[in-house]
Design a protein around this motif. Structure first.
Motif, PDB file in Angstrom:
ATOM      1  N   ILE A 103     -10.027   8.245   3.010  1.00 17.78           N
ATOM      2  CA  ILE A 103      -9.248   7.269   3.786  1.00 17.78           C
ATOM      3  C   ILE A 103      -7.886   6.975   3.138  1.00 17.78           C
ATOM      4  O   ILE A 103      -7.217   6.008   3.494  1.00 17.78           O
ATOM      5  CB  ILE A 103     -10.027   5.953   4.041  1.00 17.78           C
ATOM      6  N   ALA A 104      -7.484   7.838   2.215  1.00 17.67           N
ATOM      7  CA  ALA A 104      -6.205   7.615   1.512  1.00 17.67           C
ATOM      8  C   ALA A 104      -5.041   7.512   2.502  1.00 17.67           C
ATOM      9  O   ALA A 104      -4.179   6.628   2.389  1.00 17.67           O
ATOM     10  CB  ALA A 104      -5.956   8.729   0.509  1.00 17.67           C
ATOM     11  N   HIS A 105      -5.050   8.421   3.487  1.00 15.31           N
ATOM     12  CA  HIS A 105      -3.946   8.432   4.454  1.00 15.31           C
ATOM     13  C   HIS A 105      -3.894   7.118   5.236  1.00 15.31           C
ATOM     14  O   HIS A 105      -2.831   6.542   5.440  1.00 15.31           O
ATOM     15  CB  HIS A 105      -4.109   9.631   5.395  1.00 15.31           C
ATOM     16  N   ALA A 106      -5.071   6.624   5.618  1.00 18.18           N
ATOM     17  CA  ALA A 106      -5.134   5.388   6.418  1.00 18.18           C
ATOM     18  C   ALA A 106      -4.590   4.186   5.665  1.00 18.18           C
ATOM     19  O   ALA A 106      -4.053   3.252   6.268  1.00 18.18           O
ATOM     20  CB  ALA A 106      -6.577   5.134   6.855  1.00 18.18           C
ATOM     21  N   VAL A 107      -4.744   4.196   4.335  1.00 23.95           N
ATOM     22  CA  VAL A 107      -4.252   3.047   3.563  1.00 23.95           C
ATOM     23  C   VAL A 107      -2.916   3.371   2.880  1.00 23.95           C
ATOM     24  O   VAL A 107      -2.441   2.630   2.013  1.00 23.95           O
ATOM     25  CB  VAL A 107      -5.288   2.546   2.516  1.00 23.95           C
ATOM     26  N   ASP A 108      -2.327   4.522   3.297  1.00 26.34           N
ATOM     27  CA  ASP A 108      -0.982   4.876   2.851  1.00 26.34           C
ATOM     28  C   ASP A 108      -0.897   5.046   1.327  1.00 26.34           C
ATOM     29  O   ASP A 108       0.014   4.533   0.676  1.00 26.34           O
ATOM     30  CB  ASP A 108       0.000   3.789   3.311  1.00 26.34           C
ATOM     31  N   VAL A 109      -1.881   5.749   0.794  1.00 29.92           N
ATOM     32  CA  VAL A 109      -1.928   5.922  -0.657  1.00 29.92           C
ATOM     33  C   VAL A 109      -2.006   7.413  -0.992  1.00 29.92           C
ATOM     34  O   VAL A 109      -2.648   8.190  -0.286  1.00 29.92           O
ATOM     35  CB  VAL A 109      -3.164   5.163  -1.229  1.00 29.92           C
ATOM     36  N   ASP A 110      -1.312   7.806  -2.035  1.00 27.83           N
ATOM     37  CA  ASP A 110      -1.318   9.188  -2.485  1.00 27.83           C
ATOM     38  C   ASP A 110      -2.300   9.327  -3.667  1.00 27.83           C
ATOM     39  O   ASP A 110      -2.009   8.882  -4.779  1.00 27.83           O
ATOM     40  CB  ASP A 110       0.105   9.568  -2.904  1.00 27.83           C
TER      41      ASP A 110
ATOM     42  N   VAL B 258      -8.993   4.418  -3.540  1.00 26.34           N
ATOM     43  CA  VAL B 258      -7.621   4.462  -2.991  1.00 26.34           C
ATOM     44  C   VAL B 258      -7.245   3.136  -2.312  1.00 26.34           C
ATOM     45  O   VAL B 258      -6.064   2.791  -2.239  1.00 26.34           O
ATOM     46  CB  VAL B 258      -7.440   5.631  -1.991  1.00 26.34           C
ATOM     47  N   THR B 259      -8.250   2.388  -1.875  1.00 25.33           N
ATOM     48  CA  THR B 259      -7.962   1.124  -1.182  1.00 25.33           C
ATOM     49  C   THR B 259      -7.375   0.065  -2.119  1.00 25.33           C
ATOM     50  O   THR B 259      -6.872  -0.962  -1.664  1.00 25.33           O
ATOM     51  CB  THR B 259      -9.253   0.539  -0.555  1.00 25.33           C
ATOM     52  N   GLU B 260      -7.437   0.333  -3.420  1.00 21.90           N
ATOM     53  CA  GLU B 260      -6.872  -0.639  -4.369  1.00 21.90           C
ATOM     54  C   GLU B 260      -5.360  -0.473  -4.511  1.00 21.90           C
ATOM     55  O   GLU B 260      -4.710  -1.251  -5.212  1.00 21.90           O
ATOM     56  CB  GLU B 260      -7.561  -0.473  -5.740  1.00 21.90           C
ATOM     57  N   GLY B 261      -4.811   0.552  -3.851  1.00 26.29           N
ATOM     58  CA  GLY B 261      -3.368   0.788  -3.914  1.00 26.29           C
ATOM     59  C   GLY B 261      -3.030   1.740  -5.038  1.00 26.29           C
ATOM     60  O   GLY B 261      -3.707   1.763  -6.067  1.00 26.29           O
ATOM     61  N   ASP B 262      -1.960   2.570  -4.842  1.00 22.26           N
ATOM     62  CA  ASP B 262      -1.734   3.594  -5.861  1.00 22.26           C
ATOM     63  C   ASP B 262      -0.945   3.093  -7.077  1.00 22.26           C
ATOM     64  O   ASP B 262      -0.562   3.869  -7.937  1.00 22.26           O
ATOM     65  CB  ASP B 262      -1.160   4.894  -5.272  1.00 22.26           C
ATOM     66  N   ASP B 263      -0.731   1.785  -7.162  1.00 22.20           N
ATOM     67  CA  ASP B 263      -0.116   1.257  -8.390  1.00 22.20           C
ATOM     68  C   ASP B 263      -1.154   0.587  -9.301  1.00 22.20           C
ATOM     69  O   ASP B 263      -0.831   0.066 -10.357  1.00 22.20           O
ATOM     70  CB  ASP B 263       1.021   0.267  -8.065  1.00 22.20           C
ATOM     71  N   ILE B 264      -2.420   0.640  -8.868  1.00 24.80           N
ATOM     72  CA  ILE B 264      -3.481  -0.071  -9.597  1.00 24.80           C
ATOM     73  C   ILE B 264      -3.665   0.463 -11.026  1.00 24.80           C
ATOM     74  O   ILE B 264      -3.979  -0.284 -11.946  1.00 24.80           O
ATOM     75  CB  ILE B 264      -4.823   0.008  -8.803  1.00 24.80           C
ATOM     76  N   ILE B 265      -3.439   1.756 -11.205  1.00 25.22           N
ATOM     77  CA  ILE B 265      -3.728   2.371 -12.511  1.00 25.22           C
ATOM     78  C   ILE B 265      -2.755   1.895 -13.577  1.00 25.22           C
ATOM     79  O   ILE B 265      -3.162   1.468 -14.655  1.00 25.22           O
ATOM     80  CB  ILE B 265      -3.749   3.898 -12.368  1.00 25.22           C
ATOM     81  N   LEU B 266      -1.476   1.928 -13.262  1.00 22.66           N
ATOM     82  CA  LEU B 266      -0.489   1.511 -14.274  1.00 22.66           C
ATOM     83  C   LEU B 266      -0.551   0.015 -14.551  1.00 22.66           C
ATOM     84  O   LEU B 266      -0.066  -0.458 -15.571  1.00 22.66           O
ATOM     85  CB  LEU B 266       0.920   1.929 -13.850  1.00 22.66           C
ATOM     86  N   LYS B 267      -1.175  -0.732 -13.622  1.00 24.24           N
ATOM     87  CA  LYS B 267      -1.329  -2.173 -13.866  1.00 24.24           C
ATOM     88  C   LYS B 267      -2.489  -2.471 -14.812  1.00 24.24           C
ATOM     89  O   LYS B 267      -2.596  -3.568 -15.333  1.00 24.24           O
ATOM     90  CB  LYS B 267      -1.555  -2.918 -12.531  1.00 24.24           C
ATOM     91  N   HIS B 268      -3.378  -1.508 -14.968  1.00 20.61           N
ATOM     92  CA  HIS B 268      -4.550  -1.711 -15.832  1.00 20.61           C
ATOM     93  C   HIS B 268      -4.690  -0.554 -16.806  1.00 20.61           C
ATOM     94  O   HIS B 268      -5.690   0.173 -16.772  1.00 20.61           O
ATOM     95  CB  HIS B 268      -5.824  -1.843 -14.974  1.00 20.61           C
ATOM     96  N   PRO B 269      -3.703  -0.364 -17.676  1.00 19.41           N
ATOM     97  CA  PRO B 269      -3.685   0.857 -18.498  1.00 19.41           C
ATOM     98  C   PRO B 269      -4.870   1.026 -19.444  1.00 19.41           C
ATOM     99  O   PRO B 269      -5.357   2.143 -19.628  1.00 19.41           O
ATOM    100  CB  PRO B 269      -2.381   0.744 -19.293  1.00 19.41           C
ATOM    101  N   MET B 270      -5.361  -0.069 -20.024  1.00 19.08           N
ATOM    102  CA  MET B 270      -6.338   0.112 -21.101  1.00 19.08           C
ATOM    103  C   MET B 270      -7.664   0.704 -20.630  1.00 19.08           C
ATOM    104  O   MET B 270      -8.290   1.484 -21.333  1.00 19.08           O
ATOM    105  CB  MET B 270      -6.580  -1.208 -21.853  1.00 19.08           C
ATOM    106  N   ILE B 271      -8.109   0.328 -19.446  1.00 20.84           N
ATOM    107  CA  ILE B 271      -9.402   0.853 -18.982  1.00 20.84           C
ATOM    108  C   ILE B 271      -9.309   2.369 -18.742  1.00 20.84           C
ATOM    109  O   ILE B 271     -10.251   3.109 -19.009  1.00 20.84           O
ATOM    110  CB  ILE B 271      -9.940   0.081 -17.744  1.00 20.84           C
ATOM    111  N   PHE B 272      -8.132   2.811 -18.290  1.00 18.11           N
ATOM    112  CA  PHE B 272      -7.962   4.250 -18.055  1.00 18.11           C
ATOM    113  C   PHE B 272      -7.720   4.997 -19.358  1.00 18.11           C
ATOM    114  O   PHE B 272      -8.083   6.157 -19.502  1.00 18.11           O
ATOM    115  CB  PHE B 272      -6.837   4.490 -17.043  1.00 18.11           C
TER     116      PHE B 272
END
Lengths: 222, 133
Positions: free
Chosen positions: A170-177, A143-157
């Motif tokens: 710690i998602a809440h602490a880093v403001d990530v859903d 979650v510390t990578e930010g919740d936009d990390i997935i769409l920025k790296h589509p092929m690995i997913f």
């Protein structure tokens, strides 16, 4: 002077795929289940592998390939758990490839191995294009990578066979859903199992470990 | 960044083929690159130039042909992605993401398996040889 066009048709990635297939056959022959653990730097790859080793080492014979720019650091963490570990220094390279794994396999006693855990270099881009011969491709994202990390790296997913969202405590602490992250993964790859983990939540680790154990059991029944 | 190791592989393959055919100079290297492969053509060209600096390929130009992704679906469809849909999705800045977002079967709309579009093929080289008497 004469000009000629020479047809070559040499596929650079296919050359890697062929070595990967060879690795896979070798592992199958010895009924070894192998896992390629990919993910960014700091996503928790080493920690989750350590947890799996701790829980499974009394039941199964485990070996580890630790790939990194300087592999000795993670390797010493695995060796403390009393499992044979092969460090693979990739130097300037950002990923493991099938040839590096082929060489590492020569140093592992496959007759006495049930599970091979391969930690890839911390990177969400380069490992995608290089198959290793693994049975399960796992991507770990925290979650510390930010919740936009997935769409920025589509092929690995898109090419992963198991996705782990780590450090959810710690998602809440880093403001990530974390649920948004799960939805993003499923939008790219609807069939992939997604699990949420935290090293402080035993139940979540159990899900991760049972996934690996399932593969080991299947390999032994092959 | 793995362009350098890929450039090494391309350089070795190109030089071996050029030598085999008695080349005095390599003029062009034609590559076919899948749009879903994580390879940057400009970086690759730069790495190749560095490697080829003192060789017969030092002035070789790269020609890169891009290959669109191909799909296979449970419904039986095999073929390319729907290019029109990609254009519709062009608010995505990354072309890779635009492609990844539309990996749906153009026939039934369900998510399809990617079967092509990640290749990196050295298609051909154009070489110069001495006149043969």
């Amino acid at each position: 002077m004469l000009m000629h066009v020479i047809d070559m048709g040499h596929d650079v990635y296919k050359a890697n795929d062929k070595v990967a297939e060879k690795n896979r056959k070798k592992l199958d022959k010895h009924q070894v289940f192998s896992v390629n653990v990919m993910g960014a730097i700091g996503s928790g790859k080493t920690t989750l592998i350590e947890e799996a080793i701790r829980q499974l080492k009394d039941k199964y014979r485990i070996a580890v390939i630790a790939g990194d720019v300087i592999a000795e650091m993670d390797s010493s963490r695995f060796r403390k758990l009393d499992v044979p570990t092969i460090p693979v220094n990739t130097g300037k390279e950002c990923h493991l490839d099938a040839k590096l794994v082929e060489k590492a396999l020569d140093e592992i006693d496959l007759n006495n191995t049930d599970l091979l855990l391969i930690e890839n270099v911390g990177n969400l881009i380069c490992p995608v294009d290089f198959k290793l011969g693994e049975h399960l491709r796992v991507v770990i994202v925290s979650v510390t990578e930010g919740d936009d990390i997935i769409l920025k790296h589509p092929m690995i997913f898109k090419t992963a066979e198991l996705a782990v969202i780590n450090k959810v405590d710690i998602a809440h602490a880093v403001d990530v859903d974390a649920e948004k992250m799960r939805d993003d993964i499923l939008s790219l790859n609807p069939k992939v199992p997604v699990i949420l983990t935290s090293k402080h939540d035993w139940e979540s680790l159990e899900t991760w470990i049972s996934f690996i154990e399932l593969g080991v059991k299947e390999a032994q029944n092959r | 960044m793995h362009e350098f190791s890929i450039a090494c592989e391309i350089y070795e393959q190109v030089m071996a083929t050029a030598k085999e055919h008695g080349a005095t100079e390599v003029k062009h290297v034609t590559l076919q690159m899948g749009r879903l492969s994580h390879t940057n053509p400009e970086q690759l060209n730069f790495c190749f130039k560095v490697l080829a600096e003192e060789s017969i390929a030092k002035d070789a130009d790269f020609i890169v042909e891009m290959i669109p992704p191909s799909l296979e679906c449970d419904c039986g469809y095999t073929g390319k992605v729907d290019e029109k849909k990609i254009r519709k999705n062009c608010e995505f800045e990354s072309e890779l993401l635009a492609y990844a977002a539309v990996m749906e079967c153009p026939a039934c709309g369900k998510p399809a398996q990617i079967t092509g579009g990640r290749e990196l093929i050295i298609k051909s080289i154009e070489i110069e040889t001495e006149d043969q008497d």
